[in-house]
Enzyme design. Structure first.
Site, PDB file in Angstrom:
ATOM      1  N   GLY A  48       2.992   7.689 -15.554  1.00 35.13           N
ATOM      2  CA  GLY A  48       4.162   7.173 -14.839  1.00 35.13           C
ATOM      3  C   GLY A  48       3.918   5.724 -14.441  1.00 35.13           C
ATOM      4  N   GLY A  50       5.706   2.493 -11.754  1.00 30.26           N
ATOM      5  CA  GLY A  50       6.733   2.074 -10.810  1.00 30.26           C
ATOM      6  C   GLY A  50       6.655   0.575 -10.629  1.00 30.26           C
ATOM      7  N   GLY A  51       7.401   0.074  -9.671  1.00 26.01           N
ATOM      8  CA  GLY A  51       7.429  -1.361  -9.428  1.00 26.01           C
ATOM      9  C   GLY A  51       6.087  -1.901  -8.971  1.00 26.01           C
ATOM     10  CE1 TYR A  52       6.606  -3.207  -4.497  1.00 27.66           C
ATOM     11  CE2 TYR A  52       6.922  -0.915  -3.838  1.00 27.66           C
ATOM     12  CZ  TYR A  52       7.298  -2.236  -3.765  1.00 27.66           C
ATOM     13  OH  TYR A  52       8.349  -2.593  -2.972  1.00 27.66           O
ATOM     14  CB  SER A  53       1.535   1.793  -8.602  1.00 29.98           C
ATOM     15  OG  SER A  53       2.614   2.710  -8.666  1.00 29.98           O
ATOM     16  CB  SER A  54      -0.145   1.973 -13.805  1.00 30.01           C
ATOM     17  OG  SER A  54       0.437   0.726 -14.125  1.00 30.01           O
ATOM     18  CB  ILE A  55       1.046   7.264 -11.964  1.00 26.51           C
ATOM     19  CG1 ILE A  55       1.518   6.727 -10.593  1.00 26.51           C
ATOM     20  CG2 ILE A  55       0.531   8.677 -11.711  1.00 26.51           C
ATOM     21  CD1 ILE A  55       2.604   5.773 -10.603  1.00 26.51           C
ATOM     22  CG  ASP A 167      12.471   3.462  -2.671  1.00 30.72           C
ATOM     23  OD1 ASP A 167      13.689   3.423  -2.925  1.00 30.72           O
ATOM     24  OD2 ASP A 167      11.603   3.107  -3.484  1.00 30.72           O
TER      25      ASP A 167
END
Ligand SMILES: Nc1ncnc2c1ncn2[C@@H]1O[C@H](COP(=O)(O)OP(=O)(O)OP(=O)(O)O)[C@@H](O)[C@H]1O
Length: 344
Positions: A48, A50-55, A167
């Protein structure tokens, strides 16, 4: 009703602490980046972003070896603050419908990573809106809404200091193997008294950056004033309920259309009139993929009314999370049959 309450409604307020207690809660603190790499087999599988991170997919050896998800924040001083905020909050929270923190890495400067329980069914947005042949049944949708409002009730009312998530959206609702929901991503949260007040020193530019929010989910009152409150989470929750009902995205990029605008005539009908919503209008709004599902139209109307109240104006008239949870218990009988979302 007693059984219903035991099975479905969780009250874990006694487990909440005022200070992070990593030792007591059994959260592992990793000392070196090599340890973090090893958890993910060298970041070999991205699950996954997101705007701030990778999972990344990870393996956690607590009691036995389990799948886990490693959230790596983009390396920067500003995003390190986002990581710290999310870490501090997750260390405080323990609730069956909030993603569980298993461990973390923190270099105290720029780099941070959170090791989270792995949720195999991904996020609710994908489940509802990707071209998935598997349709989420009605009773799972009511259960997800109910579990989500319990998570929100927990952060709003039952922990100290209280937390505004900031959010609430379907991509921040993760699903486990039984399609039970877990709220994630506390990187935009506001904690305690600060959640009610816009910092006076905030420049117009930084205010703009912070207030953009997620398209389709952001409370217009927050966009206008910059004042965060629990009611902005209730707005996001209302939009998620509209998604569960209609199967439509909160914001369609192709059509440039917001779900709250599509739903507006129905919402006005609900908020403006004292008479019941017409069954035909409620059915027209429903996800057409649910048509063969055995659903109770009164439950549909209850969900619609809740969504209407949550996105209504002014924010002060929106219900609290506790009021919504109580309405669900009273008016959505299908919840009582759930072993918590085993319907698929
Ligand atoms: N524990 C998990 N298990 C499985 N998938 C996860 C997990 N955590 C996150 N994901 C996946 O990664 C996505 C992004 O996660 P998250 O929202 O925490 O990142 P973010 O960088 O904070 O995103 P945003 O842009 O919303 O701020 C989720 O929507 C989900 O698909």
């Amino acid at each position: 009703m007693a059984c219903f309450l035991n099975c479905v409604r969780f009250d874990v307020s006694t487990t909440i602490t005022d200070k992070p207690t990593s030792k007591e809660s059994g959260v592992t603190c990793y000392r070196s980046w090599d340890d973090v790499e090893a958890l993910t087999s060298n970041f070999s599988r991205l699950i996954g972003s997101g705007g701030y991170s990778s999972i990344y997919m990870a393996r956690f050896s607590g009691s036995g070896s389990h799948k886990a998800a490693l959230k790596v924040h983009v390396s920067s001083h500003r995003l390190y603050q986002v990581f710290r905020l999310e870490l501090d909050i997750l260390l405080r929270l323990k609730h069956p419908n909030i993603v569980k923190l298993l461990g973390y890495f923190d270099d105290s400067e720029e780099n941070g990573a959170l090791l989270l329980e792995y949720l195999p069914q991904g996020n609710l947005q994908e489940k509802l809106h990707s071209n998935n042949k598997q349709v989420l049944p009605w009773r799972n949708r009511t259960a997800i809404a109910f579990q989500l409002i319990q998570a929100i009730e927990h952060i709003h009312e039952k922990c100290s200091p209280q937390i505004v998530h900031g959010d609430i959206k379907s991509s921040n609702v993760l699903l486990d193997k039984n399609f039970d929901c877990k709220l994630c991503d506390f990187g935009s949260a506001k904690v305690g008294f600060s959640s009610m007040v816009q910092p006076p020193t905030m420049s117009a530019r930084s205010r703009q950056v912070r207030m953009v929010g997620s398209p389709g989910y952001t409370d217009p009152h927050y966009l206008k004033t910059g004042i965060a409150s629990k009611k902005m989470d209730m707005y996001g929750f209302g939009v998620v309920v509209l998604e569960l009902l209609s199967g439509k995205e909160a914001f369609s990029v192709e059509k440039g259309e917001m779900l709250v605008h599509i739903a507006a005539p129905l919402i006005h009908e609900i908020l403006d009139s004292s008479v019941d919503i017409a069954e035909e209008n409620a059915r027209q709004f429903l996800d057409p993929r649910l048509s063969s599902d055995s659903l109770d139209i009164d439950e549909v109307k209850t969900m619609l009314s809740v969504a209407a109240l949550c996105i209504g104006r002014p924010p002060s008239l929106r219900p609290s999370a506790t009021q919504v949870a109580e309405t669900f218990i009273e008016k959505i009988p299908s919840l009582s049959f759930l072993g918590c979302g085993k319907g698929m």
